[in-house]
Design an enzyme around this catalytic site. Sequence first.
Site, PDB file in Angstrom:
ATOM      1  N   TYR A  61      -1.572  -3.727  -4.257  1.00  0.00           N
ATOM      2  CA  TYR A  61      -1.498  -2.772  -5.368  1.00  0.00           C
ATOM      3  C   TYR A  61      -2.401  -3.285  -6.478  1.00  0.00           C
ATOM      4  CZ  TYR A  61       0.605  -0.083  -9.245  1.00  0.00           C
ATOM      5  OH  TYR A  61       0.818   0.749 -10.326  1.00  0.00           O
ATOM      6  N   ASP A  94      -8.042  -9.896  -7.585  1.00  0.00           N
ATOM      7  CA  ASP A  94      -7.078  -9.305  -8.510  1.00  0.00           C
ATOM      8  C   ASP A  94      -5.963 -10.329  -8.707  1.00  0.00           C
ATOM      9  OD1 ASP A  94      -5.199  -7.977  -9.920  1.00  0.00           O
ATOM     10  OD2 ASP A  94      -5.106  -6.203  -8.632  1.00  0.00           O
ATOM     11  N   LYS A 134      -0.255  -9.386 -16.834  1.00  0.00           N
ATOM     12  CA  LYS A 134       1.036 -10.111 -16.774  1.00  0.00           C
ATOM     13  C   LYS A 134       1.022 -11.432 -17.554  1.00  0.00           C
ATOM     14  CE  LYS A 134       2.247  -7.628 -12.636  1.00  0.00           C
ATOM     15  NZ  LYS A 134       3.367  -6.748 -12.660  1.00  0.00           N
TER      16      LYS A 134
END
Length: 431
Positions: free
Chosen positions: A144, A239, A267
């Site tokens: 994702y 990523d 994050k």
Amino acid sequence: MAGPKATAAFEQALQLMPGGVNSPVRAFKSVGSTPIFADRGEGPYLYDTDGQRYVDYLMSWGPLIWGHAHPEIVQAIRSAAERGTSFGLPTELETAMAQKVIQLLPSLEVVRMVNSGTEATMSAIRLARAATKRSYVVKFVGCYHGHADQFLVKAGSGVASLGLPDSPGVPKEIAERTIAIPYNDIDALRDLFLTRGEEIAAVIVEPVAGNMNCVLPRPGYLQAVRELTRSYDALLIFDEVITGFRVGLSGAQGRFGIQPDLTTFGKVIGAGLPVGAYGGRRDLMEMIAPSGPVYQGGTLSGNPLAMSAGLVSLNMLEQAANDGLYERMEQYGNQVVEQFLRLGQARGLPVYGHAIGGMYGLFFHEGPVYDFADVCTSNVELYVQFFHSMLAKGVLFAPSAMESAFVSAVHTETELNATLDAMERAFAELK
Ligand SMILES: Cc1ncc(COP(=O)(O)O)c(C=O)c1O
Ligand SMILES: N[C@H](C=O)CCC(=O)O
């Protein structure tokens, strides 16, 4: 089980927000219930509005490596807010943040701050397409990369949990430019490059997949991806929205010794505030406006609250890493995994798991898990029972079998023992 206050709050929320939430994974749909509502957090604990306390392994889906409301982070946010929440002008804080990130990540020569992981990944892809003058992007099934159109193709996390392989609203022409192949299968990537290598702008990968539970790369896989992308002049984008500063101080790239062309963050870099970043080779990053013609902007990008919180957090991580923080978190995760395996095997249940830095995965699966197809053969009903049983015993995992578990720097022996004990009782109840 959601208590009476959460149940009432969710009924009201359902009238006002799609599915009652601001991000689909929060709705607890994939564990067949309604959500608990967060009231406050303190260190490794989350307190819900019904007065229950949980040892938290959701950790806001990864950002909270210092746990909830860490005093130094709160103080940094408070002091920054007192000076102003946003200026729309450059600040020295942004330069300090850029310096720190570049110092910690050797593959980064230049970095741009944004406001979310999605902004980071979509900007990195735009840059990759501009730099290579090619339009196809390769991603891996079950990874994702946020909710931009080009990533909603065989995606993990909420997309997979809700059983939505793709999303209406994404034009066919855009979805077709994303090629999804299995993770951890180097032959699949080699075959693709053999036939379409000249068309591929970039390969984007979660170096440790954290959105189909937690799946480790096979030994040598990431190195082979690096070599293939290089030999076809395609860019490699790591990523590291989840893995950045979580599996090690220099992220997955430091841990596996890989130099990607571009890296995306989110994050942990924002310590719980809305932040993302992308960066990499100078020649590429200098193509971003206003140095170059590739446009990407943001009214609140690099805002002082987020930069202050992130900077304090990264400085603390740098110090703690020298004292073995990442090894300690991994050991903590491994102890949870060992208990899970021991209890499961004793009852003849299919169980598997592993930990890396501050993330770990627990699977109701027989034998190793290497890709999304493996994850999909896990026993989801058992996970749902396990999740609810642990919740009732004061331990919060992600409300989906498709998500990773996170441990923080402030989880201690006390929380570990409480977790191991709760797990013993939870397994005794599994049917
Ligand atoms: C690996 C990865 N990339 C990108 C994203 C998108 O980040 P955000 O939710 O901050 O937009 C996420 C999480 O949502 C993620 O886990
Ligand atoms: N797995 C997602 C991010 O990593 C969950 C966060 C979200 O989409 O709300």
